[in-house]
Design a protein around this motif. Structure first.
Motif, PDB file in Angstrom:
ATOM      1  N   GLN A  22       0.821  -1.218   0.000  1.00 21.07           N
ATOM      2  CA  GLN A  22       0.000   0.000   0.000  1.00 21.07           C
ATOM      3  C   GLN A  22       0.854   1.267   0.000  1.00 21.07           C
ATOM      4  OE1 GLN A  22      -3.258  -0.008  -0.590  1.00 21.07           O
ATOM      5  NE2 GLN A  22      -3.218  -2.244  -0.552  1.00 21.07           N
ATOM      6  N   GLN A  23       2.107   1.162   0.444  1.00 24.49           N
ATOM      7  CA  GLN A  23       2.985   2.338   0.508  1.00 24.49           C
ATOM      8  C   GLN A  23       3.454   2.817  -0.867  1.00 24.49           C
ATOM      9  OE1 GLN A  23       6.929   1.522   2.183  1.00 24.49           O
ATOM     10  NE2 GLN A  23       6.563  -0.657   1.836  1.00 24.49           N
ATOM     11  N   TYR A  24       3.285   1.981  -1.894  1.00 25.34           N
ATOM     12  CA  TYR A  24       3.769   2.348  -3.225  1.00 25.34           C
ATOM     13  C   TYR A  24       2.676   3.013  -4.042  1.00 25.34           C
ATOM     14  CZ  TYR A  24       7.693  -0.514  -1.904  1.00 25.34           C
ATOM     15  OH  TYR A  24       8.774  -1.009  -1.230  1.00 25.34           O
ATOM     16  N   ASP A  25       3.086   3.996  -4.841  1.00 22.87           N
ATOM     17  CA  ASP A  25       2.147   4.691  -5.713  1.00 22.87           C
ATOM     18  C   ASP A  25       1.863   3.902  -6.986  1.00 22.87           C
ATOM     19  OD1 ASP A  25       1.904   6.887  -4.004  1.00 22.87           O
ATOM     20  OD2 ASP A  25       3.688   7.837  -4.853  1.00 22.87           O
ATOM     21  N   SER A  26       2.768   3.020  -7.351  1.00 26.82           N
ATOM     22  CA  SER A  26       2.633   2.257  -8.589  1.00 26.82           C
ATOM     23  C   SER A  26       1.425   1.336  -8.585  1.00 26.82           C
ATOM     24  CB  SER A  26       3.877   1.397  -8.825  1.00 26.82           C
ATOM     25  OG  SER A  26       5.000   2.196  -9.087  1.00 26.82           O
ATOM     26  N   GLU A  27       0.923   1.091  -9.782  1.00 24.98           N
ATOM     27  CA  GLU A  27      -0.087   0.056  -9.966  1.00 24.98           C
ATOM     28  C   GLU A  27       0.683  -1.268  -9.997  1.00 24.98           C
ATOM     29  OE1 GLU A  27      -3.603  -1.237 -13.079  1.00 24.98           O
ATOM     30  OE2 GLU A  27      -2.365   0.481 -13.534  1.00 24.98           O
ATOM     31  N   ILE A  28       0.237  -2.242  -9.219  1.00 25.47           N
ATOM     32  CA  ILE A  28       0.953  -3.507  -9.116  1.00 25.47           C
ATOM     33  C   ILE A  28      -0.009  -4.631  -9.479  1.00 25.47           C
ATOM     34  CG2 ILE A  28       2.304  -5.026  -7.630  1.00 25.47           C
ATOM     35  CD1 ILE A  28       2.742  -2.495  -5.819  1.00 25.47           C
ATOM     36  N   LEU A  29       0.289  -5.315 -10.585  1.00 27.82           N
ATOM     37  CA  LEU A  29      -0.571  -6.382 -11.077  1.00 27.82           C
ATOM     38  C   LEU A  29       0.130  -7.724 -10.970  1.00 27.82           C
ATOM     39  CD1 LEU A  29      -1.748  -4.566 -14.323  1.00 27.82           C
ATOM     40  CD2 LEU A  29      -2.984  -4.713 -12.157  1.00 27.82           C
ATOM     41  N   LEU A  30      -0.637  -8.742 -10.696  1.00 33.50           N
ATOM     42  CA  LEU A  30      -0.128 -10.107 -10.649  1.00 33.50           C
ATOM     43  C   LEU A  30      -0.951 -10.906 -11.644  1.00 33.50           C
ATOM     44  CD1 LEU A  30       2.078 -11.308  -8.830  1.00 33.50           C
ATOM     45  CD2 LEU A  30       0.289 -12.291  -7.449  1.00 33.50           C
ATOM     46  N   LYS A  31      -0.267 -11.641 -12.513  1.00 31.68           N
ATOM     47  CA  LYS A  31      -0.956 -12.447 -13.523  1.00 31.68           C
ATOM     48  C   LYS A  31      -0.574 -13.905 -13.331  1.00 31.68           C
ATOM     49  CE  LYS A  31      -0.653  -8.572 -16.693  1.00 31.68           C
ATOM     50  NZ  LYS A  31      -0.196  -8.077 -17.976  1.00 31.68           N
ATOM     51  N   LYS A  32      -1.587 -14.765 -13.386  1.00 37.44           N
ATOM     52  CA  LYS A  32      -1.379 -16.194 -13.165  1.00 37.44           C
ATOM     53  C   LYS A  32      -2.185 -16.967 -14.196  1.00 37.44           C
ATOM     54  CE  LYS A  32      -2.462 -19.713  -9.704  1.00 37.44           C
ATOM     55  NZ  LYS A  32      -3.055 -19.954  -8.382  1.00 37.44           N
ATOM     56  N   ASN A  33      -1.556 -17.969 -14.793  1.00 36.32           N
ATOM     57  CA  ASN A  33      -2.237 -18.819 -15.759  1.00 36.32           C
ATOM     58  C   ASN A  33      -2.957 -19.929 -15.009  1.00 36.32           C
ATOM     59  OD1 ASN A  33      -2.919 -20.756 -17.751  1.00 36.32           O
ATOM     60  ND2 ASN A  33      -1.281 -20.002 -19.066  1.00 36.32           N
ATOM     61  N   VAL A  34      -4.277 -19.986 -15.170  1.00 34.71           N
ATOM     62  CA  VAL A  34      -5.088 -21.008 -14.519  1.00 34.71           C
ATOM     63  C   VAL A  34      -5.868 -21.756 -15.593  1.00 34.71           C
ATOM     64  CG1 VAL A  34      -6.942 -21.448 -12.852  1.00 34.71           C
ATOM     65  CG2 VAL A  34      -5.318 -19.601 -12.435  1.00 34.71           C
ATOM     66  N   ASN A  35      -5.491 -22.996 -15.810  1.00 34.59           N
ATOM     67  CA  ASN A  35      -6.164 -23.840 -16.813  1.00 34.59           C
ATOM     68  C   ASN A  35      -6.254 -23.171 -18.177  1.00 34.59           C
ATOM     69  OD1 ASN A  35      -6.608 -25.841 -14.850  1.00 34.59           O
ATOM     70  ND2 ASN A  35      -8.502 -24.852 -14.203  1.00 34.59           N
ATOM     71  N   GLY A  36      -5.184 -22.512 -18.590  1.00 32.70           N
ATOM     72  CA  GLY A  36      -5.129 -21.892 -19.912  1.00 32.70           C
ATOM     73  C   GLY A  36      -5.658 -20.473 -19.973  1.00 32.70           C
ATOM     74  N   SER A  37      -6.237 -19.979 -18.894  1.00 32.35           N
ATOM     75  CA  SER A  37      -6.740 -18.608 -18.853  1.00 32.35           C
ATOM     76  C   SER A  37      -5.868 -17.791 -17.913  1.00 32.35           C
ATOM     77  CB  SER A  37      -8.177 -18.568 -18.332  1.00 32.35           C
ATOM     78  OG  SER A  37      -9.034 -19.240 -19.204  1.00 32.35           O
ATOM     79  N   VAL A  38      -5.525 -16.588 -18.337  1.00 35.96           N
ATOM     80  CA  VAL A  38      -4.711 -15.717 -17.495  1.00 35.96           C
ATOM     81  C   VAL A  38      -5.631 -14.915 -16.574  1.00 35.96           C
ATOM     82  CG1 VAL A  38      -3.088 -13.793 -17.443  1.00 35.96           C
ATOM     83  CG2 VAL A  38      -2.860 -15.566 -19.187  1.00 35.96           C
ATOM     84  N   ILE A  39      -5.415 -15.082 -15.271  1.00 38.29           N
ATOM     85  CA  ILE A  39      -6.156 -14.336 -14.263  1.00 38.29           C
ATOM     86  C   ILE A  39      -5.254 -13.177 -13.834  1.00 38.29           C
ATOM     87  CG2 ILE A  39      -7.220 -14.432 -11.984  1.00 38.29           C
ATOM     88  CD1 ILE A  39      -8.576 -16.542 -13.439  1.00 38.29           C
ATOM     89  N   GLU A  40      -5.786 -11.973 -13.819  1.00 38.08           N
ATOM     90  CA  GLU A  40      -5.015 -10.791 -13.446  1.00 38.08           C
ATOM     91  C   GLU A  40      -5.678 -10.119 -12.252  1.00 38.08           C
ATOM     92  OE1 GLU A  40      -4.593  -6.524 -15.451  1.00 38.08           O
ATOM     93  OE2 GLU A  40      -3.585  -8.090 -16.614  1.00 38.08           O
ATOM     94  N   ALA A  41      -4.853  -9.729 -11.290  1.00 43.85           N
ATOM     95  CA  ALA A  41      -5.383  -9.048 -10.111  1.00 43.85           C
ATOM     96  C   ALA A  41      -4.495  -7.883  -9.733  1.00 43.85           C
ATOM     97  CB  ALA A  41      -5.473 -10.019  -8.940  1.00 43.85           C
ATOM     98  N   ASN A  42      -5.127  -6.811  -9.288  1.00 43.89           N
ATOM     99  CA  ASN A  42      -4.407  -5.673  -8.739  1.00 43.89           C
ATOM    100  C   ASN A  42      -4.024  -6.053  -7.310  1.00 43.89           C
ATOM    101  OD1 ASN A  42      -3.734  -3.256  -7.407  1.00 43.89           O
ATOM    102  ND2 ASN A  42      -4.986  -2.076  -8.835  1.00 43.89           N
ATOM    103  N   LEU A  43      -2.736  -6.027  -6.993  1.00 42.41           N
ATOM    104  CA  LEU A  43      -2.293  -6.454  -5.669  1.00 42.41           C
ATOM    105  C   LEU A  43      -2.769  -5.542  -4.539  1.00 42.41           C
ATOM    106  CD1 LEU A  43       1.325  -7.859  -6.017  1.00 42.41           C
ATOM    107  CD2 LEU A  43      -0.826  -9.054  -5.869  1.00 42.41           C
ATOM    108  N   LYS A  44      -3.219  -4.364  -4.879  1.00 41.59           N
ATOM    109  CA  LYS A  44      -3.735  -3.479  -3.842  1.00 41.59           C
ATOM    110  C   LYS A  44      -5.194  -3.805  -3.515  1.00 41.59           C
ATOM    111  CE  LYS A  44      -0.464   0.213  -4.558  1.00 41.59           C
ATOM    112  NZ  LYS A  44      -0.262   1.631  -4.815  1.00 41.59           N
TER     113      LYS A  44
END
Length: 89
Positions: free
Chosen positions: A27-49
């Motif tokens: 939370q201390q960072y101003d940057s947008e932080i995304l995490l992407k994970k491949n689940v059964n052939g589909s890429v799931i993306e989430a904002n870490l904040k």
């Protein structure tokens, strides 16, 4: 102009670590932080904040994820996420 850094890392989460801790740390960072994970052939993306986004990723030991940080402090944010997901014992 905002920096953008991306890195693929393998997750090694200790039993004592929680996703809530990661969410609070970044939370201390101003940057947008995304995490992407491949689940059964589909890429799931989430904002870490977003705590809900983190829960939906269901990270496990050995998962390979892409961390993408966009912003002025992107390098530092990426380093923080990497340190958390790949702790040095």
């Amino acid at each position: 102009m905002a920096n953008k850094v991306t890195k693929t890392i393998q997750v090694f989460i200790k039993e004592s670590q929680t996703i809530m801790e990661l969410s609070q740390i970044i939370q201390q960072y101003d940057s947008e932080i995304l995490l992407k994970k491949n689940v059964n052939g589909s890429v799931i993306e989430a904002n870490l904040k977003s705590f809900l986004g983190l829960i939906n990723l269901r990270l496990h030991d050995g998962d390979e994820v892409i961390v993408e940080c966009i912003g002025e402090d992107a390098e530092q944010a990426l380093g923080e996420v990497e340190s958390f997901l790949q702790p040095k014992d």
